[in-house]
Design a protein around this motif. Structure first.
Motif, PDB file in Angstrom:
ATOM      1  N   PHE A   1       3.970   0.493 -10.001  1.00 51.81           N
ATOM      2  CA  PHE A   1       3.991  -0.942  -9.920  1.00 51.81           C
ATOM      3  C   PHE A   1       5.123  -1.268 -11.359  1.00 51.81           C
ATOM      4  N   GLU A   2       5.445  -0.292 -12.173  1.00 50.72           N
ATOM      5  CA  GLU A   2       6.377  -0.585 -13.438  1.00 50.72           C
ATOM      6  C   GLU A   2       5.709  -1.541 -14.170  1.00 50.72           C
ATOM      7  N   LEU A   3       4.595  -1.566 -14.419  1.00 53.44           N
ATOM      8  CA  LEU A   3       3.719  -2.477 -15.286  1.00 53.44           C
ATOM      9  C   LEU A   3       4.284  -2.083 -16.728  1.00 53.44           C
ATOM     10  N   ALA A   4       4.280  -2.970 -17.470  1.00 56.75           N
ATOM     11  CA  ALA A   4       4.774  -2.863 -19.002  1.00 56.75           C
ATOM     12  C   ALA A   4       4.088  -4.149 -19.854  1.00 56.75           C
ATOM     13  N   TYR A   5       4.115  -3.909 -21.040  1.00 59.00           N
ATOM     14  CA  TYR A   5       3.790  -4.920 -22.134  1.00 59.00           C
ATOM     15  C   TYR A   5       4.653  -4.787 -23.218  1.00 59.00           C
ATOM     16  N   THR A   6       4.804  -5.762 -24.224  1.00 57.56           N
ATOM     17  CA  THR A   6       5.771  -5.694 -25.167  1.00 57.56           C
ATOM     18  C   THR A   6       4.874  -5.466 -26.493  1.00 57.56           C
ATOM     19  N   ALA A   7       5.286  -4.230 -27.043  1.00 56.49           N
ATOM     20  CA  ALA A   7       4.270  -3.678 -27.934  1.00 56.49           C
ATOM     21  C   ALA A   7       4.810  -4.556 -29.505  1.00 56.49           C
ATOM     22  N   SER A   8       3.907  -4.174 -30.577  1.00 61.20           N
ATOM     23  CA  SER A   8       4.062  -4.703 -31.857  1.00 61.20           C
ATOM     24  C   SER A   8       5.388  -4.562 -32.367  1.00 61.20           C
TER      25      SER A   8
ATOM     26  N   PHE B   1       0.878  -1.070   0.099  1.00 62.78           N
ATOM     27  CA  PHE B   1      -0.097   0.007  -0.266  1.00 62.78           C
ATOM     28  C   PHE B   1       0.741   1.219   0.033  1.00 62.78           C
ATOM     29  N   LEU B   2       2.125   1.160   0.402  1.00 66.15           N
ATOM     30  CA  LEU B   2       3.050   2.268  -0.031  1.00 66.15           C
ATOM     31  C   LEU B   2       3.408   2.456  -1.247  1.00 66.15           C
ATOM     32  N   THR B   3       3.486   1.425  -1.797  1.00 65.63           N
ATOM     33  CA  THR B   3       4.076   1.266  -3.317  1.00 65.63           C
ATOM     34  C   THR B   3       2.705   1.977  -4.150  1.00 65.63           C
ATOM     35  N   SER B   4       1.514   1.504  -3.920  1.00 67.22           N
ATOM     36  CA  SER B   4       0.560   2.088  -4.640  1.00 67.22           C
ATOM     37  C   SER B   4       0.104   3.271  -4.390  1.00 67.22           C
ATOM     38  N   GLY B   5       0.728   3.927  -3.174  1.00 63.91           N
ATOM     39  CA  GLY B   5       0.132   5.116  -2.644  1.00 63.91           C
ATOM     40  C   GLY B   5      -1.064   5.291  -1.704  1.00 63.91           C
ATOM     41  N   HIS B   6      -1.725   4.141  -1.591  1.00 64.96           N
ATOM     42  CA  HIS B   6      -2.790   4.272  -0.454  1.00 64.96           C
ATOM     43  C   HIS B   6      -2.534   5.087   0.835  1.00 64.96           C
ATOM     44  N   LEU B   7      -1.595   4.137   1.199  1.00 66.21           N
ATOM     45  CA  LEU B   7      -0.887   4.988   2.458  1.00 66.21           C
ATOM     46  C   LEU B   7       0.268   5.813   2.027  1.00 66.21           C
TER      47      LEU B   7
ATOM     48  N   ASN C   1       4.809  -4.929   9.211  1.00 62.99           N
ATOM     49  CA  ASN C   1       3.409  -4.457   9.543  1.00 62.99           C
ATOM     50  C   ASN C   1       2.325  -5.143   8.249  1.00 62.99           C
ATOM     51  N   TYR C   2       1.316  -5.844   8.738  1.00 60.70           N
ATOM     52  CA  TYR C   2       0.259  -6.396   7.833  1.00 60.70           C
ATOM     53  C   TYR C   2      -0.908  -5.452   7.829  1.00 60.70           C
ATOM     54  N   TYR C   3      -1.631  -5.423   6.712  1.00 60.20           N
ATOM     55  CA  TYR C   3      -2.813  -4.608   6.767  1.00 60.20           C
ATOM     56  C   TYR C   3      -3.894  -5.244   6.149  1.00 60.20           C
ATOM     57  N   LEU C   4      -5.012  -5.179   6.655  1.00 58.77           N
ATOM     58  CA  LEU C   4      -6.320  -6.032   6.022  1.00 58.77           C
ATOM     59  C   LEU C   4      -6.505  -5.125   4.723  1.00 58.77           C
ATOM     60  N   LYS C   5      -6.901  -5.919   3.770  1.00 58.75           N
ATOM     61  CA  LYS C   5      -6.878  -5.329   2.519  1.00 58.75           C
ATOM     62  C   LYS C   5      -8.086  -4.400   2.436  1.00 58.75           C
ATOM     63  N   ALA C   6      -7.641  -3.174   2.037  1.00 58.86           N
ATOM     64  CA  ALA C   6      -8.725  -2.218   1.836  1.00 58.86           C
ATOM     65  C   ALA C   6      -9.124  -1.718   0.450  1.00 58.86           C
ATOM     66  N   MET C   7      -8.439  -2.349  -0.504  1.00 63.13           N
ATOM     67  CA  MET C   7      -8.946  -2.175  -2.072  1.00 63.13           C
ATOM     68  C   MET C   7      -7.862  -3.489  -2.685  1.00 63.13           C
ATOM     69  N   ASN C   8      -8.591  -3.671  -3.825  1.00 65.38           N
ATOM     70  CA  ASN C   8      -7.960  -4.832  -4.671  1.00 65.38           C
ATOM     71  C   ASN C   8      -6.989  -4.511  -5.588  1.00 65.38           C
ATOM     72  N   CYS C   9      -7.166  -3.265  -6.006  1.00 69.48           N
ATOM     73  CA  CYS C   9      -6.298  -2.891  -7.271  1.00 69.48           C
ATOM     74  C   CYS C   9      -4.720  -3.071  -7.148  1.00 69.48           C
ATOM     75  N   PRO C  10      -3.887  -3.016  -5.979  1.00 64.13           N
ATOM     76  CA  PRO C  10      -2.525  -3.286  -6.159  1.00 64.13           C
ATOM     77  C   PRO C  10      -2.510  -4.735  -6.286  1.00 64.13           C
ATOM     78  N   MET C  11      -3.145  -5.710  -5.718  1.00 64.56           N
ATOM     79  CA  MET C  11      -2.909  -7.003  -5.757  1.00 64.56           C
ATOM     80  C   MET C  11      -3.266  -7.569  -7.408  1.00 64.56           C
ATOM     81  N   HIS C  12      -4.225  -6.618  -8.112  1.00 64.47           N
ATOM     82  CA  HIS C  12      -4.557  -7.143  -9.483  1.00 64.47           C
ATOM     83  C   HIS C  12      -3.190  -6.586 -10.174  1.00 64.47           C
ATOM     84  N   HIS C  13      -2.513  -5.601  -9.728  1.00 67.51           N
ATOM     85  CA  HIS C  13      -1.399  -5.229 -10.219  1.00 67.51           C
ATOM     86  C   HIS C  13      -0.291  -6.289 -10.363  1.00 67.51           C
TER      87      HIS C  13
ATOM     88  N   HIS D   1      -0.645   4.414 -11.350  1.00 69.63           N
ATOM     89  CA  HIS D   1      -0.288   3.005 -10.732  1.00 69.63           C
ATOM     90  C   HIS D   1       0.521   2.272 -11.705  1.00 69.63           C
ATOM     91  N   PRO D   2       0.442   2.314 -13.156  1.00 70.40           N
ATOM     92  CA  PRO D   2       1.339   1.522 -13.891  1.00 70.40           C
ATOM     93  C   PRO D   2       2.825   2.009 -13.694  1.00 70.40           C
TER      94      PRO D   2
END
Length: 674
Positions: A518-525, A326-332, A349-361, A514-515
């Motif tokens: 989380f350094e999200l990436a895909y390979t383009a054509s 949640f620090l990476t996502s910015g929610h904290l 420290n562990y947190y109860l999940k307050a949102m799903n998006c970081p895990m989907h990323h 968020h991309p």
């Protein structure tokens, strides 16, 4: 939830107020109404600021007259009614100390520090005294206080007002303070004959000209409230009321309020045995009973089916995570106040999940992605936990444990416009399948505060793309400046229920940030690595909230396809029960949820019981029905169809449920062949 947005009256022509003349005199000179629902109660100057009719500009000023039957007009009436309430309280209870008294949606409130809580009898007495004050036509008169010291001297007996004087600035709108940003002002209530001050209050205004411009009001309830909304502060008594431009408008509102009370999902949930909130578990944490579980399962199953048909892929994520996610996502730290405190394990420290998006990323990032996979649509019924304050928790519509029908779509920038249009159409169509079809959209954009992340250019592009998708839908689009999430703008789908109330349903957000985090990436054509855009989407908002909204929309009489018991067999006498048991077996074989009432109650009581439980189809059988191999239909509205052959009755029910009809079946709507 919110009440219907009142439609504005016809545009009022602008009026010029000559220098040295009151706005009220200019309005009268223009021949605009001074009485009735469309009476002009204040004016709006060229800067958009509302002004009293007693306002006198130094130079000629063009103003827009504001009528009582507009949003702003009603707000001014309600604010003035709050002052009359405070005056009545201090006359009735001289020791009472004043908090704040703002207008709110459909009404007003005022906070008081008193020795004992107000009683229903107190409210009746206060209403009577308020009517006397209003009848007295006291004049609201604005007076500027020259200095903080002078204000403190005048308000020495009012500790909460003294605190506001020290603030001497605009504050968060949730606190609705009564002090203007640039100056301190008091509104005196003046006797119309002598001109002497009867009562006064620190306030920035504006107000109606006299108390007689409050045509209709009613005190509605009392509640406890903390000063400035902080539980660390003093607990005060808050009196709520409503006020309108006419008695007719108020009566309409009160009837709507009564109907809303009859539809209250908390009351219906208990009466229909759908869900409860055990104290042993905790506030805002519902449990669903077997009947409620059936409705919830049907809601989810149909949604799953539609998502599968539309190319979504189902994922599951855990209920707890390390803090760093949640620090990476910015929610904290942005949402730390609404997240449950961390749990410490192995020095982490562990947190109860307050949102799903970081895990989907993380699922997207788990392996290399190709442009051929995009758009990638991930979907989860993910349970999250959010710490809502005790005063905010409300039945199923505001809970602390909620299951979101959460989706995150990963796409290219080029795909984004078409994906947003398709996504919005999918959302609206699916909501309509559950019986909601009257929508408008709200576009939440970036505000001026420092809580938003990302470049202005990205925000502008995301906002414009969302706006265009909303425009293409053909629905009304309402601006919501500053209401965006910290990472991107959003569209909210607002749906009106059966009695005209608006509920926020689905949200769609565009996220360029968020991309990156989380350094999200895909390979383009062309073989290059590119960053996707993320579209966040919650269709129901949460299953719990949607369940509550539908309960109120249908007043507990769920469509047959959602009803926990779809059919109940009612024998006229015990000897007719085996016949209905055979009918029930045929219905169960076709997937229908059916019971046969073999209790000792008389037939008429059985019918009343199951009508109260809002069962859509009741099948009655007596001697003639058994002989003819038939049943008689009885519906929620009391209508009936007699002598229907069993196979025809089974076919009728199965087809009605299979079509997912949202109307309540009746003799008029159900077509059978006898």
């Amino acid at each position: 939830m919110s009440e219907p947005r009142p439609s504005a009256a016809e545009p009022t022509p602008r009026v010029v107020v000559p220098a040295g003349t009151t706005a009220g005199a200019a309005v009268r000179e223009a021949g605009l109404p001074g009485k009735g629902p469309d009476a002009i109660v204040v004016v709006r100057d060229v800067d958009g600021r509302l002004r009293d009719l007693s306002w006198t500009p130094d130079a000629d000023a063009q103003v827009e007259p504001v009528a009582a039957d507009t949003d702003d007009g009603r707000s001014v009436i309600r604010h003035s009614a709050a002052h009359v309430l405070a005056q009545a309280v201090q006359q009735q209870f001289p020791e009472a100390k004043l908090g704040i008294g703002p207008p709110v949606r459909d009404g007003f409130y005022y906070d008081f520090d008193v020795d004992k809580p107000f009683t229903p009898e107190d409210l009746q007495a206060l209403e009577k005294r308020m009517k006397q004050i209003i009848k007295g036509a006291q004049r609201f008169s604005r007076r500027k206080v020259e200095s903080v010291e002078a204000a403190k001297e005048e308000l020495a007996a009012e500790p909460y007002k003294l605190e506001l004087v020290d603030l001497k600035s605009d504050v968060d709108t949730d606190e609705v303070m009564e002090v203007g940003g640039g100056e301190l002002t008091v509104y005196d209530n003046l006797d119309p004959r002598s001109g002497e001050q009867v009562w006064g209050d620190l306030c920035r205004g504006p107000h109606v000209p006299t108390t007689k411009h409050i045509p209709a009001f009613k005190l509605t309830r009392v509640a406890a409230a903390y000063w400035r909304g902080d539980e660390k502060n003093s607990q005060l008594q808050r009196i709520y009321g409503t006020a309108w431009e006419s008695q007719e408008a108020q009566d309409t509102y009160l009837e709507r309020l009564a109907e809303a009370e009859r539809r209250d999902h908390r009351k219906l949930g208990a009466e229909l045995d759908l869900f409860s909130f055990p104290e042993e578990i905790g506030s805002g944490l519902p449990v669903f009973h077997p009947k409620g579980g059936i409705i919830r399962r049907e809601l989810e199953n149909y949604s799953r089916r539609r998502h599968e048909e539309s190319g979504y892929e189902f994922v599951n994520t855990p209920h707890i995570t390390k803090e760093q996610l949640f620090l990476t996502s910015g929610h904290l730290p942005y949402y730390a106040d609404t997240m449950f405190p961390p749990l410490k394990f192995d020095e982490e420290n562990y947190y109860l999940k307050a949102m799903n998006c970081p895990m989907h990323h993380l699922i997207f990032r788990s392996r290399g992605r190709s442009y051929r996979e995009l758009p990638l649509r991930l979907f989860e019924f993910g349970t999250v936990y959010r710490y809502e304050k005790s005063g905010v928790v409300h039945g199923l519509t505001r809970v602390r444990g909620l299951t979101m029908d959460d989706s995150h779509i990963y796409c290219t920038k080029e795909q984004m416009p078409a994906e947003l249009r398709s996504l919005l159409r999918f959302v609206l169509d699916l909501l309509a399948d559950y019986g909601l079809s009257d929508f408008y959209l709200e576009l939440s954009t970036k505000g001026d505060t420092g809580k938003f992340i990302g470049s202005d250019e990205e925000w502008a592009e995301a906002t414009e793309t969302l706006r265009q998708a909303a425009v293409d839908s053909g629905l009304e689009l309402v601006p919501d400046p500053g209401g965006a999430a910290y990472y991107g703008p959003k569209i909210s789908v607002q749906a009106k229920d059966a009695i005209g109330r608006s509920w926020q349903m689905s949200t769609i957000q565009v996220d360029f940030n968020h991309p990156k985090r989380f350094e999200l990436a895909y390979t383009a054509s062309d073989g290059s690595r590119q960053m996707p855009v993320v579209l966040h989407r919650a269709l129901f908002g949460s299953i719990e909230r949607f369940f509550g909204v539908l309960t109120e929309h249908y007043a507990g009489a769920f469509p047959a396809w959602l009803a926990p018991v779809q059919v109940v067999g009612i024998p006229i006498a015990d000897e007719h029960a085996p016949h209905l048991a055979d009918v029930a077996e045929k219905l169960r074989a076709a997937g229908i949820r059916v019971d046969v009432d073999t209790s000792d109650d008389r037939m008429q009581k059985k019918i009343r019981n199951h009508t109260t439980q809002k069962v859509p189809f009741m099948l009655l059988a007596g001697g003639k029905d058994v002989e003819a191999g038939a049943v008689s239909f009885r519906f929620r509205d009391g209508s009936q169809i007699n002598g229907v052959p069993v196979d025809e009755a089974v076919r009728t029910v199965v087809e009605w449920v299979g079509r997912r009809e949202n109307e309540s079946p009746s003799a008029e709507l159900v077509k059978v062949e006898n």
